[in-house]
Design a protein around this motif. Structure first.
Motif, PDB file in Angstrom:
ATOM      1  N   ALA A 221     -84.305  72.559 -20.538  1.00 19.01           N
ATOM      2  CA  ALA A 221     -84.117  73.564 -19.578  1.00 19.01           C
ATOM      3  C   ALA A 221     -85.399  74.194 -19.054  1.00 19.01           C
ATOM      4  O   ALA A 221     -85.380  74.488 -17.908  1.00 19.01           O
TER       5      ALA A 221
ATOM      6  N   LEU B 280     -86.744  71.800 -16.460  1.00 19.58           N
ATOM      7  CA  LEU B 280     -85.668  71.619 -15.227  1.00 19.58           C
ATOM      8  C   LEU B 280     -86.435  72.878 -14.497  1.00 19.58           C
ATOM      9  O   LEU B 280     -86.487  72.636 -13.193  1.00 19.58           O
TER      10      LEU B 280
ATOM     11  N   ALA C 135     -80.497  73.298 -15.113  1.00 18.40           N
ATOM     12  CA  ALA C 135     -81.139  74.228 -16.114  1.00 18.40           C
ATOM     13  C   ALA C 135     -80.077  75.344 -16.584  1.00 18.40           C
ATOM     14  O   ALA C 135     -80.276  75.906 -17.787  1.00 18.40           O
TER      15      ALA C 135
END
Length: 936
Positions: free
Chosen positions: A70, A73, A631
């Protein structure tokens, strides 16, 4: 740009944030400090207690990887990643030739086409390749190689053209360039539309490029739509909507006036395989005549715009006839042929019945642009002066010959006429009927096919002079003029030297007659056309551009390349004559992108050996939104996992939810003024009862005595009709004109009650409409006995005064006492008068046209073109018809002659049959058969 990948970053320095991922890995795996262990014996008791919640001492590796993904991203999204797909070029070092479709059909997807061309230029610039930009609308343009910067400047200067492009005309220039350049890579940015000669261009392009690499860009936008063939018909305006592809599609066509104000909208829909459909504007003719522009909502092209000028206006044409055969023999009258010839493209106006000069006055007061006079002879000086002024101001007067015109003498004709006429077998005669010769090249009928089956048996001759040849629009084989015309001021005078019916010629039965009148109607309202009132093919008069359309369908000033065009221009737009309005602002000429007969089709390039690319795939894509969405999804997954591992969800499920609040929705029944179901049922029952049988009706006055007598009288007449005729009518119905539908009844009996309140205006309007639509109202004042001896005494009775007050609000025609030869006296019984309870009253009907001596013909009866909408009597017919239940008369008669009541019933029978059958006995066509059957 990453080498080998079609990926670039707007902020590449932010990618350094990826170096922090190992640090994040370490931080996410840090364990909290272990608690100090204190030896305390009682804690032994706690060992057997199972903990309700447990916290892991380490973060699972997969959860750490989820969090790192995450974070990665988010960093990538912050760097602004942009996906730049490959444009389809082969990647060689040969020059790039960009063929660009730039006609009206490319305007709807112009932005995509420009982006694709710009990307091709950028890729060629990276490879240090020369670029040649070839817009297919400019065959005379010099094709040269240029650097990327110059190509970008040239590309930004291009705009879609507002006319159809002939791609074939650029093939010689392309072939010459390729021969001089040698190897080259060609990219064709096609719009996928074939507006004509598309197959020829594809075949020629394949031969021109040979074995060179060709990439064709297609798709990326819906097929463009186009408008053609607008027609202002009798009931509505229609326009054709064209497309090149297939599938289900719908849309809206908007109508605008000259100031771009909306007038109306019309929806259209394509069936899956249709490439043509229609949109119709159901508007009043006055609004349709104000339409100056039709456009497809949401379309950005000149082809989606249809401009309209005065040629599309449905002009009102007044028709005046000097003969009385219009009413005596309607199928043989001049107006019969004129109305049917003019109906497809004009609105006919017939004046109130009266003298021709009164009709002409009415048309002049209405300011009609065109008046047709069929065999109208001598005109008063006042009418001639008004007509001359009207023509000078732009009116079009069309006259047809006939016996009256042949004997007339006025100057409202284009040429001087000889007295009398030339007939087959007369002193000025032919040995056989004459055929038409060719139409003059400088007249309004130029280009029409000459009918070979039209013959002329009689005509009025023109005095030969020096101007006769220039004023002749059509001639016969022997050189005598058939149609002459001239311009006077802003208007036109035209004369057909034959009659408008079949007496002198069979021209009115031909299709050429319709086209000739159409050409003349097109002349009405124009002030800038030359010669006889309309520009001919040989005319040299030109009109300058006023406002023109660009490729996107927007109005603007005329370009420098726009040239004046002939005033008779009727073709599609070209590079020299772009679409728009030409000529004076008060009467411009419209030029459209497409002609009425044009069609569009998908361009077939399957015969070319080429690579295929799409405009949609060639557009760069911003990946930030997609990365941030991914994300966010990973963070949501992380939150759910943490809640599960920490027991948060289990605790939440253990809690009692608060009691739910029940929502109640109350639907309020509006107390609106809507007719109740019972009222609807009553109206339906009334309609069903009225149409189930032929029924007579009477007006309920509110006076109980009068209403009861009238009801009994109408019932008695109905019974008499069933006994003596084939009509078996139903029981009569009382009606209220203010509320009941009147169209169900052929005859309505209205007893006049002195002192009764006048009906409301709405009721009177309904009665007026009923009479104009074919119904008949029988007004009975029932007071003939009250009239004193004298000519005007009958009009002074209370009943007649009440009737006058009532009729003052109705459009009542001219009335006259029933003539002895009126068809009403012979419809069933042979009658001289129409008695009721009284015999001294007069019966009035609509006045019939006066028959002139030269047209007087022996026939069984005289009648108008229809049934009189109004009949007035004072003899109290219903009182004589009224019968009690025991079969005895309800009221006595005055003077009470033995057969008076029987003649009253016979009068009622004739009136009913007259309203049902009309004036069929006045038809001269059946007179010989009737006389033969009578043995006379």
């Amino acid at each position: 740009m990453i080498a080998g990948l079609a990926l670039s970053f707007a902020e590449p320095l932010l990618l350094l944030g990826l170096l922090s991922l190992p640090l994040l890995w370490w931080l996410l795996r840090v364990m909290p400090p272990r608690p100090r262990r204190v030896e305390f014996p009682p804690t032994r008791l706690l060992f057997d207690i199972a903990p309700k919640e447990e916290t892991p001492s380490r973060t699972p590796w997969w959860l750490t990887a989820l969090r790192l993904a995450a974070a990665a991203l988010v960093i990538l999204a912050a760097a602004g990643p942009i996906w730049n797909p490959q444009t389809g070029l082969a990647g060689s070092k040969a020059p790039v030739v960009i063929l660009l479709d730039d006609s009206w059909s490319s305007a709807s997807s112009w932005d995509s086409r420009i982006k694709a061309a710009d990307e091709l230029i950028a890729n060629a610039d990276n490879d240090r390749r020369g670029i040649a930009l070839v817009p297919l609308s400019e065959p005379a343009r010099d094709i040269t190689l240029m650097p990327a910067g110059a190509a970008r400047v040239a590309l930004r200067q291009l705009t879609p053209k507002p006319y159809a492009v002939e791609r074939v005309e650029t093939l010689p220039a392309i072939e010459h360039f390729l021969k001089a350049t040698g190897d080259a890579e060609i990219a064709w940015l096609s719009d996928g539309v074939d507006t004509g000669r598309g197959v020829e261009f594809v075949d020629g392009l394949g031969k021109t490029i040979g074995d060179r690499t060709l990439t064709i860009f297609e798709g990326g936008a819906p097929s463009p739509l186009a408008l053609v063939a607008a027609e202002n018909a009798a009931a509505k305006m229609t326009v054709k909507v064209l497309r090149a592809d297939s599938g289900i599609a719908t849309g809206v066509v908007r109508a605008l006036d000259a100031k771009s104000s909306p007038i109306g909208e019309a929806r259209f829909a394509f069936a899956p395989q249709d490439r043509e459909t229609e949109a119709a504007f159901d508007l009043p003719v006055e609004l349709r005549n104000d339409i100056a522009r039709l456009e497809i909502a949401g379309e950005r092209s000149a082809g989606a715009v249809q401009l309209l000028d005065k040629r599309w206006r449905r002009r009102a044409v007044g028709i005046v006839s000097g003969t009385t055969s219009d009413t005596a023999q309607p199928l043989l009258a001049p107006t019969f042929y004129l109305t049917r010839a003019l109906a497809p493209f004009a609105d006919m106006r017939r004046a109130d019945r009266g003298a021709p000069q009164q009709e002409i006055t009415q048309f002049l007061d209405q300011k009609l642009p065109m008046i047709v006079m069929a065999d109208v002879g001598t005109l008063s000086p006042e009418i001639r002066e008004r007509l001359a002024t009207w023509i000078e101001d732009g009116g079009v007067l069309v006259r047809f010959a006939g016996p009256r015109l042949a004997q007339g003498d006025d100057d409202l004709v284009p040429v001087k006429l000889r007295r009398g006429g030339r007939t087959l077998g007369g002193s000025l005669t032919w040995e056989k009927p004459q055929h038409l010769a060719s139409f003059t090249a400088d007249g309004p009928f130029s280009g029409l096919a000459v009918p070979q089956d039209v013959t002329v048996n009689r005509q009025v001759l023109a005095e030969p002079d020096a101007t006769l040849a220039t004023r002749s629009w059509a001639s016969l084989e022997d050189g005598t003029p058939l149609v002459t015309g001239e311009r006077r001021g802003k208007g036109v005078i035209a004369l057909f030297h034959v009659s408008a019916d079949m007496r002198w010629s069979d021209l009115p039965m031909s299709g050429t007659f319709v086209e000739m009148l159409r050409r003349i109607v097109d002349m009405s309202g124009y002030t800038s056309t030359p010669g006889a009132g309309v520009a001919s093919e040989g005319s040299k008069e030109t009109v300058a551009p006023l406002h023109t359309l660009d490729g996107f369908g927007a109005f603007g000033p005329p370009p420098a390349t726009a040239r004046p065009l002939p005033a008779n221009y009727r073709d599609r737009a070209t590079s020299d004559h772009p679409p728009g309005f030409y000529g004076p602002a008060e009467g411009p000429l419209a030029v459209n992108t497409l002609a009425a007969a044009d069609q569009i089709a998908p361009l077939d390039t399957s015969s070319l050996h080429a690579r295929r690319a799409s405009y949609t795939n060639a557009e760069p894509r911003d990946l930030r939104g997609m990365l941030l969405s991914a994300a966010l999804a990973l963070f949501l997954i992380d939150a759910i996992v943490v809640a599960l591992l920490g027991g948060g969800l289990a605790g939440l499920l253990r809690r009692r939810a608060a009691p739910a609040v029940l929502a109640f929705f109350f639907v309020l029944a509006g107390l609106l003024a809507v007719p109740s179901a019972r009222a609807d049922e009553t109206k339906d029952d009334f309609a069903m009862r009225a149409v189930s049988q032929t029924r007579l009706a009477y007006v309920v006055t509110g006076n109980a005595d009068v209403d009861s007598i009238v009801k009994a009288g109408m019932a008695g007449l109905t019974l008499y009709l069933a006994q003596r005729t084939a009509l078996e009518a139903g029981d009569p119905i009382g009606v209220d004109p203010a509320h009941d539908e009147l169209a169900f009844f052929p005859l309505i009996y209205w007893p006049i009650v002195p002192g009764a309140p006048k009906p409301p205006q709405d009721a009177l309007n309904r009665i007026d409409a009923y009479m104009k639509q074919g119904g008949t109202v029988l007004f009975d004042t029932r007071d003939a006995i009250e009239a004193q001896p004298g000519d005007n005494s009958a009009s002074q009775t209370p009943g007649m005064q009440a009737l006058r007050d009532l009729l003052s609000s109705l459009d009542v025609p001219e009335l006259e006492p029933v003539p002895r030869d009126h068809v009403l006296t012979k419809t069933f019984y042979l009658l001289r008068d129409f008695p009721g309870r009284f015999v001294t009253g007069q019966t009035w009907v609509e006045a019939l046209p006066h028959e002139e001596e030269e047209e007087a013909v022996s026939r069984p009866a005289r009648g108008g073109d229809g049934v009189s909408p109004i009949i007035i009597t004072s003899n109290d017919l219903a009182g004589a018809w009224a019968i009690r239940p025991d079969g005895q008369p309800m009221l006595p008669l005055t003077p009470g002659e033995p057969r008076q009541r029987d003649f009253a019933f016979r009068s009622g029978v004739n009136i009913v049959m007259y309203t049902l059958t009309g004036n069929y006995k006045a038809d001269q066509v059946h007179a010989p058969a009737l006389i033969e059957r009578l043995g006379q």
